[in-house]
Design a protein around this motif. Sequence first.
Motif, PDB file in Angstrom:
ATOM      1  N   ALA A  16       0.795  -1.229   0.000  1.00 15.23           N
ATOM      2  CA  ALA A  16       0.000   0.000   0.000  1.00 15.23           C
ATOM      3  C   ALA A  16       0.826   1.277   0.000  1.00 15.23           C
ATOM      4  N   TYR A  17       2.101   1.195  -0.350  1.00 16.52           N
ATOM      5  CA  TYR A  17       2.922   2.400  -0.435  1.00 16.52           C
ATOM      6  C   TYR A  17       2.859   2.985  -1.848  1.00 16.52           C
ATOM      7  N   LEU A  18       3.677   3.984  -2.147  1.00 23.65           N
ATOM      8  CA  LEU A  18       3.449   4.821  -3.316  1.00 23.65           C
ATOM      9  C   LEU A  18       3.265   4.041  -4.613  1.00 23.65           C
ATOM     10  N   ILE A  19       4.148   3.105  -4.892  1.00 21.39           N
ATOM     11  CA  ILE A  19       4.050   2.406  -6.181  1.00 21.39           C
ATOM     12  C   ILE A  19       2.751   1.634  -6.282  1.00 21.39           C
ATOM     13  N   GLU A  29      -1.984  -0.272 -18.389  1.00 20.91           N
ATOM     14  CA  GLU A  29      -0.694   0.216 -18.877  1.00 20.91           C
ATOM     15  C   GLU A  29      -0.315   1.527 -18.187  1.00 20.91           C
ATOM     16  N   ASN A  30      -1.283   2.389 -17.990  1.00 21.61           N
ATOM     17  CA  ASN A  30      -1.002   3.672 -17.351  1.00 21.61           C
ATOM     18  C   ASN A  30      -0.714   3.531 -15.864  1.00 21.61           C
ATOM     19  N   ARG A  31      -1.459   2.666 -15.185  1.00 21.16           N
ATOM     20  CA  ARG A  31      -1.275   2.520 -13.739  1.00 21.16           C
ATOM     21  C   ARG A  31       0.025   1.802 -13.383  1.00 21.16           C
ATOM     22  N   THR A  32       0.598   1.062 -14.326  1.00 21.49           N
ATOM     23  CA  THR A  32       1.892   0.408 -14.075  1.00 21.49           C
ATOM     24  C   THR A  32       3.068   1.243 -14.588  1.00 21.49           C
ATOM     25  N   ARG A  33       2.772   2.347 -15.239  1.00 19.53           N
ATOM     26  CA  ARG A  33       3.827   3.149 -15.876  1.00 19.53           C
ATOM     27  C   ARG A  33       4.871   3.635 -14.875  1.00 19.53           C
ATOM     28  N   PHE A  34       4.409   4.164 -13.719  1.00 19.80           N
ATOM     29  CA  PHE A  34       5.344   4.706 -12.737  1.00 19.80           C
ATOM     30  C   PHE A  34       6.289   3.624 -12.222  1.00 19.80           C
ATOM     31  N   ALA A  35       5.767   2.463 -11.884  1.00 18.61           N
ATOM     32  CA  ALA A  35       6.611   1.363 -11.390  1.00 18.61           C
ATOM     33  C   ALA A  35       7.670   0.992 -12.416  1.00 18.61           C
ATOM     34  N   LEU A  36       7.272   0.903 -13.667  1.00 16.26           N
ATOM     35  CA  LEU A  36       8.218   0.519 -14.710  1.00 16.26           C
ATOM     36  C   LEU A  36       9.251   1.612 -14.957  1.00 16.26           C
ATOM     37  N   GLU A  37       8.833   2.864 -14.868  1.00 12.71           N
ATOM     38  CA  GLU A  37       9.797   3.954 -15.035  1.00 12.71           C
ATOM     39  C   GLU A  37      10.828   3.947 -13.914  1.00 12.71           C
ATOM     40  N   VAL A  38      10.388   3.682 -12.689  1.00 18.68           N
ATOM     41  CA  VAL A  38      11.322   3.606 -11.566  1.00 18.68           C
ATOM     42  C   VAL A  38      12.302   2.455 -11.777  1.00 18.68           C
ATOM     43  N   ALA A  39      11.784   1.278 -12.140  1.00 17.63           N
ATOM     44  CA  ALA A  39      12.652   0.117 -12.330  1.00 17.63           C
ATOM     45  C   ALA A  39      13.659   0.351 -13.452  1.00 17.63           C
ATOM     46  N   LYS A  40      13.207   0.948 -14.556  1.00 18.89           N
ATOM     47  CA  LYS A  40      14.111   1.210 -15.676  1.00 18.89           C
ATOM     48  C   LYS A  40      15.186   2.219 -15.298  1.00 18.89           C
TER      49      LYS A  40
END
Length: 357
Positions: free
Chosen positions: A178-181, A201-212
């Motif tokens: 339940a944290y930011l990602i 796709e949009n709701r997972t975008r931030f997580a993928l950008e952080v990982a990349k």
Amino acid sequence: MTTVFDSVVLGRNTLPNRLVMAPMTRSRAQQDGTPGDLAATYYAQRAGVGLIVSEGTQPSDDGQGYLTTPGIYTDAHVAGWKRVTDAVHAKGGHIFIQLMHAGRMSHPDNTLHHRPGVAPSAIAPGTGMFTAQGMKDIPVPQALSLEAIEQTVKDFAFAARRAIEAGADGVEIHGANAYLIQQFFAPSANTRTDAYGGSIENRTRFALEVAKAIAEDIGADRTAIRLSPGTTMWGIDEGPEGPDLYRHLVKELDKLNLAYVHVMHQGNEPLLADIRKLWSGKLILNRPGRPRDQIGADVASGLADLEAYGVMVLANPDFVQRLETHAPMNEPHREGFFGGTDKFYTDYPTLPETQGA
């Protein structure tokens, strides 16, 4: 048959066994976020596990949620964590620092800048948080602007570089609990209508950008992520699309060749089986509350490459030895989980100390 006592290659490291110390908040850092004096002792005592994943560590001022949690973005933080990693390595252990941005799970009284938390949308979690003045309701967070999202991704990458500078073997992105990602994943916390809200796709975008961003900065083989599909704590509801969101996310993460994915399992066995198929790398599985007689079952079946345990490692610095010798385990003391001194932190006895008592 593979057992949890067999070695395994994880990223750049060859681990002596497949047992992992799960990340556990201990709330014993100094007020500025520097790990406390006892942290090096605490982690070094538990270096017998194949991998230690540290407590959640904020990547920025905005990332802090709780009282006295550590950070990894200032020179003082780096120096404090260097003492920890040196102590772990001296015992032959390996440690990944978990990067945890609390998002809306924050209270102004607990942070250095005393501002409300930030989140995908201005929606409070509907719960309280412990502060120095006792429990208080968590206020409505500030919705992140597109510019602030971009800066937060940069904050994660900067913290990852600082973790490596501090001697960590890698970092684990906290995408769970339940944290930011995970707030970005959940329609109950994310009502955005831009590129970070709405579709899977949009709701997972931030997580993928952080990982990349982190993988590009420190190497994919030193980058990992923790997920908790189906978590419903603190107002998180991923909705009927939740399982498909994780299938999409894991499929995209697989393209990055990260060191591992760490799943905190919430009970959806078909989804877990699909994650195993979609993820070609190492999988760490954490089943909260799993009884001792089931330790090793997921590695033996091939469902996981490693297994993570929390309170049993917290209470037993020689966890691996006790498993190998079928020795009894210390009982954990919940009153010492968060905050305090060395009591129920670094004073849990080893097996020889118990037998000699």
